[in-house]
Design a protein around this motif. Structure first.
Motif: not given
Length: 137
Positions: A34-42, A44-47, A9-16
């Motif tokens: 914007g930048g703050f929410i987008g940065g948090l989403i990115a 979380v993907a790496f975490i 799941v992590s390998k599938t969700l990371l690019p999405l």
């Protein structure tokens, strides 16, 4: 954590999640986001990737230390905030916009560059904190 399901799941969700974070970043200077929410989403993907695959695999995936993103993002945000003063003599953080629309992005302005700087700072701070905590445990 050794879970086949979480790993897959992590390998599938990371690019999405990265794609969604860029979408939120790009729509942020027109609509909520914007930048703050987008940065948090990115971040979380790496975490999520780090939880599933280990910190060393995620560091290999990133290729640079996340702390490097903080000064780069701050520099971009400060330059975009100061650009109106330097270019047109307008007050600090006045929006400057390019005359023509660009495909997919629409009108490009200083707000997009400021949001991109915030995006990089948030990713850098979140990942630096989480990676430092993970290394000490």
């Amino acid at each position: 954590m050794k879970s086949v399901i979480l790993n897959t799941v992590s390998k599938t969700l990371l690019p999405l999640l990265i794609l969604f974070s860029v979408f939120v970043l790009l729509r942020g200077h027109y609509l909520p986001g914007g930048g703050f929410i987008g940065g948090l989403i990115a971040a979380v993907a790496f975490i999520l990737h780090a939880f599933a695959n280990g910190l060393t695999e995620t560091r290999k995936l990133l290729r640079i230390h996340p702390g490097f993103l903080i000064p780069v993002g701050l520099l971009l945000a400060v330059i975009s905030a100061l650009a109106p003063i330097l270019v047109t003599g307008e007050p600090l953080m006045t929006g400057l916009w390019h005359d023509k629309d660009i495909a997919i992005l629409g009108k490009i302005g200083s707000a997009l560059f400021f949001d991109t700087g915030v995006y990089l700072v948030v990713i850098g701070v979140c990942l630096t904190i989480i990676f430092t905590i993970s290394e000490s445990v």
